[in-house]
Design a protein around this motif. Structure first.
Motif, mmCIF file in Angstrom:
data_model
loop_
_atom_site.group_PDB
_atom_site.id
_atom_site.type_symbol
_atom_site.label_atom_id
_atom_site.label_comp_id
_atom_site.label_asym_id
_atom_site.label_seq_id
_atom_site.Cartn_x
_atom_site.Cartn_y
_atom_site.Cartn_z
ATOM 1 N N ASP A 67 87.015 66.596 76.521
ATOM 2 C CA ASP A 67 86.538 65.321 76.037
ATOM 3 C C ASP A 67 87.381 63.974 76.514
ATOM 4 N N LEU A 68 88.659 64.187 76.571
ATOM 5 C CA LEU A 68 89.618 63.127 76.722
ATOM 6 C C LEU A 68 89.933 62.716 78.447
ATOM 7 N N VAL A 69 89.282 63.936 79.199
ATOM 8 C CA VAL A 69 89.383 63.903 80.619
ATOM 9 C C VAL A 69 88.158 62.953 80.982
ATOM 10 N N TRP A 70 86.952 63.595 80.181
ATOM 11 C CA TRP A 70 85.644 62.879 80.501
ATOM 12 C C TRP A 70 85.598 61.189 80.408
ATOM 13 N N ASP A 71 86.241 61.019 78.840
ATOM 14 C CA ASP A 71 86.338 59.459 78.525
ATOM 15 C C ASP A 71 87.607 58.651 79.522
ATOM 16 N N GLU A 72 88.604 59.444 80.222
ATOM 17 C CA GLU A 72 89.250 58.919 81.177
ATOM 18 C C GLU A 72 88.487 58.690 82.338
ATOM 19 N N MET A 73 87.531 59.476 82.928
ATOM 20 C CA MET A 73 86.719 59.171 84.226
ATOM 21 C C MET A 73 85.777 58.321 83.835
ATOM 22 N N PHE A 74 85.243 58.378 82.698
ATOM 23 C CA PHE A 74 84.217 57.165 82.470
ATOM 24 C C PHE A 74 85.078 55.733 82.582
ATOM 25 N N LEU A 75 85.813 55.483 81.930
ATOM 26 C CA LEU A 75 86.734 54.472 81.908
ATOM 27 C C LEU A 75 86.896 53.813 83.389
ATOM 28 N N LYS A 118 79.115 62.999 91.023
ATOM 29 C CA LYS A 118 78.159 63.825 91.439
ATOM 30 C C LYS A 118 78.172 65.196 90.395
ATOM 31 N N THR A 119 79.054 65.486 89.894
ATOM 32 C CA THR A 119 79.071 66.503 88.572
ATOM 33 C C THR A 119 78.112 66.013 87.583
ATOM 34 N N GLN A 120 78.174 64.664 87.102
ATOM 35 C CA GLN A 120 77.519 64.242 86.007
ATOM 36 C C GLN A 120 76.034 64.408 86.693
ATOM 37 N N ARG A 121 75.773 64.001 87.469
ATOM 38 C CA ARG A 121 74.407 63.958 88.099
ATOM 39 C C ARG A 121 73.710 65.453 88.193
ATOM 40 N N GLU A 122 74.520 66.271 88.571
ATOM 41 C CA GLU A 122 74.220 67.726 88.593
ATOM 42 C C GLU A 122 73.846 68.403 87.141
ATOM 43 N N SER A 123 74.783 67.853 86.178
ATOM 44 C CA SER A 123 74.623 68.342 84.834
ATOM 45 C C SER A 123 73.326 67.673 84.220
ATOM 46 N N ARG A 167 75.613 56.555 77.495
ATOM 47 C CA ARG A 167 76.651 55.825 78.261
ATOM 48 C C ARG A 167 76.727 55.488 79.603
ATOM 49 N N LEU A 168 76.298 56.470 80.492
ATOM 50 C CA LEU A 168 76.351 56.251 81.950
ATOM 51 C C LEU A 168 75.167 55.313 82.187
ATOM 52 N N ALA A 169 74.047 55.833 81.539
ATOM 53 C CA ALA A 169 72.804 54.887 81.873
ATOM 54 C C ALA A 169 73.154 53.533 81.494
ATOM 55 N N ASP A 170 73.781 53.129 80.540
ATOM 56 C CA ASP A 170 74.287 51.803 80.021
ATOM 57 C C ASP A 170 75.060 51.131 80.991
ATOM 58 N N LEU A 171 75.818 51.929 81.825
ATOM 59 C CA LEU A 171 76.995 51.354 82.766
ATOM 60 C C LEU A 171 76.181 51.038 84.073
ATOM 61 N N GLY A 172 75.019 51.707 84.037
ATOM 62 C CA GLY A 172 74.175 51.425 85.442
ATOM 63 C C GLY A 172 73.819 52.687 86.261
ATOM 64 N N MET A 173 74.089 53.742 85.829
ATOM 65 C CA MET A 173 73.896 55.227 86.449
ATOM 66 C C MET A 173 72.452 55.476 86.763
ATOM 67 N N GLU A 174 72.125 55.415 87.925
ATOM 68 C CA GLU A 174 70.863 56.055 88.518
ATOM 69 C C GLU A 174 70.865 57.472 88.637
ATOM 70 N N TRP A 175 70.069 58.493 87.973
ATOM 71 C CA TRP A 175 70.358 59.696 88.043
ATOM 72 C C TRP A 175 69.977 60.320 89.674
ATOM 73 N N MET A 176 69.051 59.542 90.324
ATOM 74 C CA MET A 176 69.036 60.035 91.705
ATOM 75 C C MET A 176 70.125 59.185 92.470
ATOM 76 N N PRO A 177 70.984 59.633 93.064
ATOM 77 C CA PRO A 177 71.668 58.874 93.969
ATOM 78 C C PRO A 177 71.106 57.888 95.073
ATOM 79 N N HIS A 178 71.524 56.658 95.106
ATOM 80 C CA HIS A 178 71.005 55.600 95.762
ATOM 81 C C HIS A 178 70.383 56.008 97.118
#
Length: 285
Positions: free
Chosen positions: A16-24, A54-59, A72-83
């Motif tokens: 969880d901590l690693v995920w939060d760090e990567m998100f930041l 890439k791992t987040q999209r695959e998950s 949280r990722l969507a709010d950040l602007g993530m599109e699940w299909m790569p651009h």
């Protein structure tokens, strides 16, 4: 006296901590570059940010990404299909629209729609195909749309001659979808002619030529003709047109089709012309 029991709060795991760090870290990247679209190989501040995204999209694609993280990722602007994939999909949709409007996918190189040089894009797909750089999924999608890789410059007359040869060999012109004959995607070519007929972009001379050869414009009619041709072949082999109910020819349940014709006849929904043709062949209705 009531004793209060302090239940332990759920503590964050190392993951969880690693995920939060990567998100930041991704949030910082967005603040710097204005986007969260990153290459898979991107290293940002010493971390493999591209691989993590890439791992987040695959998950997410596998349904394994927790809803709160996805939000949280969507709010950040993530599109699940790569651009680059979503961009390809948009170009592909424009190709389908062109096909629906023009009856074919032979897009002129200079053709531009909605600011997109669609003709150039189609040319690039062909080039990537020749170089082996186009994924099997995209090859399949483009072929489904009507793209033919081989013999791109083959004339209409050449294709028509191949259709004539097909009829001479098989006794009909109902080449199934996906059929390749003499190096031509004949099934796709026929679909293209039918689309052109529906949108009115095929010449009257070609319509007459195709109809004289036996082409039918309705896919339902084409399917019926294909089955009828198989029954004709069955009769030539077995000296009867009364196909057993469970008989299968290739992947066609021919016996079931005959049964359905009999049912349609009893219900009064079998067209008189079809009834006459079946009876002349010897089918007992």
């Amino acid at each position: 006296m009531t004793t209060l029991i302090n239940l332990p709060l759920k503590t964050a795991t190392v993951r969880d901590l690693v995920w939060d760090e990567m998100f930041l870290l991704l949030e910082d990247y967005r603040d710097v570059h204005g986007t969260v679209e990153v290459k898979n190989t991107l290293i940002f501040r010493g971390m493999s940010l591209g691989r993590w995204v890439k791992t987040q999209r695959e998950s997410q694609a596998k349904g394994k990404l927790p809803a709160d993280r996805a939000a949280r990722l969507a709010d950040l602007g993530m599109e699940w299909m790569p651009h680059h994939q979503s961009l390809w999909a948009k170009r592909y949709d424009l190709l389908l629209l062109y096909r629906d409007q023009h009856g074919n996918v032979e897009v002129p190189q200079s053709f531009v729609t909605d600011g997109v040089p669609l003709g150039v894009w189609v040319g690039k797909q062909r080039m990537k195909y020749r170089r082996g750089q186009l994924s099997p999924e995209r090859v399949a999608s483009l072929e489904k749309a009507g793209i033919s890789w081989e013999n791109q410059k083959r004339s209409w007359k050449d294709a028509f001659s191949i259709l004539e040869s097909y009829r001479e060999e098989y006794g009909h012109v109902n080449a199934p979808d996906g059929c390749t004959y003499q190096g031509l995607h004949l099934g796709t070519w026929l679909q293209t002619q039918r689309r052109a007929y529906r949108v009115g972009t095929i010449s009257s001379e070609r319509i007459v030529a195709l109809e004289n050869l036996g082409v039918v414009w309705s896919l339902n009619d084409a399917s019926w003709e294909h089955h009828f041709a198989l029954v004709t072949t069955y009769k030539e082999k077995h000296k009867t047109a009364n196909v057993p109910t469970r008989f299968i020819e290739g992947d066609v349940k021919l016996g079931t089709w005959i049964k359905n014709q009999r049912i349609a006849f009893k219900k009064g929904t079998l067209l008189p012309e079809r009834q006459a043709r079946l009876e002349s062949l010897g089918v007992r209705l």
